[in-house]
Design an enzyme around this catalytic site. Structure first.
Site, mmCIF file in Angstrom:
data_model
loop_
_atom_site.group_PDB
_atom_site.id
_atom_site.type_symbol
_atom_site.label_atom_id
_atom_site.label_comp_id
_atom_site.label_asym_id
_atom_site.label_seq_id
_atom_site.Cartn_x
_atom_site.Cartn_y
_atom_site.Cartn_z
ATOM 1 N N HIS A 147 0.896 -1.322 0.035
ATOM 2 C CA HIS A 147 0.050 0.044 -0.153
ATOM 3 C C HIS A 147 0.716 1.171 -0.002
ATOM 4 O O HIS A 147 2.189 1.253 -0.056
ATOM 5 C CB HIS A 147 -0.963 -0.005 0.989
ATOM 6 C CG HIS A 147 -2.134 -0.898 1.274
ATOM 7 N ND1 HIS A 147 -3.285 -0.624 0.272
ATOM 8 C CD2 HIS A 147 -2.222 -2.305 1.885
ATOM 9 C CE1 HIS A 147 -3.848 -1.707 0.570
ATOM 10 N NE2 HIS A 147 -3.385 -2.568 1.379
ATOM 11 N N LYS A 151 -0.367 4.735 4.676
ATOM 12 C CA LYS A 151 -1.419 3.767 5.224
ATOM 13 C C LYS A 151 -0.796 3.497 6.473
ATOM 14 O O LYS A 151 0.226 2.770 6.672
ATOM 15 C CB LYS A 151 -1.679 2.601 4.136
ATOM 16 C CG LYS A 151 -2.794 1.780 4.896
ATOM 17 C CD LYS A 151 -3.206 0.748 3.915
ATOM 18 C CE LYS A 151 -4.340 -0.180 4.220
ATOM 19 N NZ LYS A 151 -5.460 0.505 4.360
#
Length: 244
Positions: A147, A151
């Site tokens: 990600h 995140k």
């Protein structure tokens, strides 16, 4: 007849859901719910009033939750009393909170998902079936997720749900979970099964980086429409789609 919704939690995705809903002639957005002290409370955003009290939102068909677990717990009791469906996208609910949602779902329809992308939810359905065939004959599996750097949660809610569904089916944890944070990666999840004699199966789900939140918003609106009018029950995304 229009469906009436309230949006709880007005972050990046919630704001995009509002924009998508306002363009849909079949939807009326009754209110945006935010925490006490939020700078827009008492004002309108694109013609929709922002409030900090669920009791003040009036009549709605579905509450769409992008809020905190604490807010979800507050709102579920109101929803149960008022027979309002809930679409809950929170990723960090604990077991006790999920149990409360399941109790409420005996009286109202509740959809709980950490991810509103269709492909991910199909994987939630398929991975346990694959694991039930492979693990009893000596296979193992691991999960890699990539990600954006911003995140925070490691592993992601998507990974925890996927592993949880496999554990429910066959009581087997992943041999490894690898969380990688990289620049400009919207989301990649890799599920790899390893056989005892060198075979392997790899399933990869990728999200495009462009327009990701817009896609989430449109899918969220579709799910709310599917949930409206459903009988009481505790649904996941694939289960809801299969019943329509």
């Amino acid at each position: 007849m229009s469906m009436i919704i309230a949006i709880s939690g007005f972050g990046k995705v919630g704001s995009r859901v509002l924009r998508a809903a306002l363009k849909d002639p079949d939807i009326k957005v009754q209110a945006i719910i935010e925490k006490n002290g939020y700078h827009l409370v008492g004002r309108q955003k694109k013609g929709v009033m922002v409030v900090d009290d669920v009791d003040s939102i009036g009549e709605v068909d579905v509450i769409i939750e992008f809020s905190t677990p604490e807010a979800v717990m507050e709102h579920v009791f109101w929803a149960k009393e008022n027979k309002v469906a809930m679409l809950v996208t929170a990723t960090d609910l604990n077991n006790a909170q999920i149990s409360e949602l399941k109790k409420a779902a005996k009286e109202i329809p509740i959809l709980l998902t950490s991810n509103v992308t269709l492909g991910t939810n199909i994987l939630f359905d398929l991975l346990p079936k694959i694991a039930k065939m492979l693990i009893p004959v000596g296979w193992t599996y691991n999960i890699t997720e990539i990600h954006r750097k911003i995140k925070k949660n490691r592993p992601s809610g998507t990974v925890l749900i996927a592993e949880g569904k496999i554990k429910e089916a066959i009581n087997q944890k992943a041999e490894g979970i690898y969380s990688i944070r990289a620049r400009n990666v919207a989301g990649i999840h890799k599920f790899k099964f390893f056989g005892p004699f060198g075979e392997s199966i790899e399933i990869v789900h990728r999200l495009p980086s462009r327009k990701r939140k817009e896609d989430f918003a449109l899918t969220t609106i579709t799910l709310a429409k599917l949930l409206d009018g459903m009988p009481a029950g505790f649904y996941d995304m694939s289960g809801l789609i299969s019943k329509n």
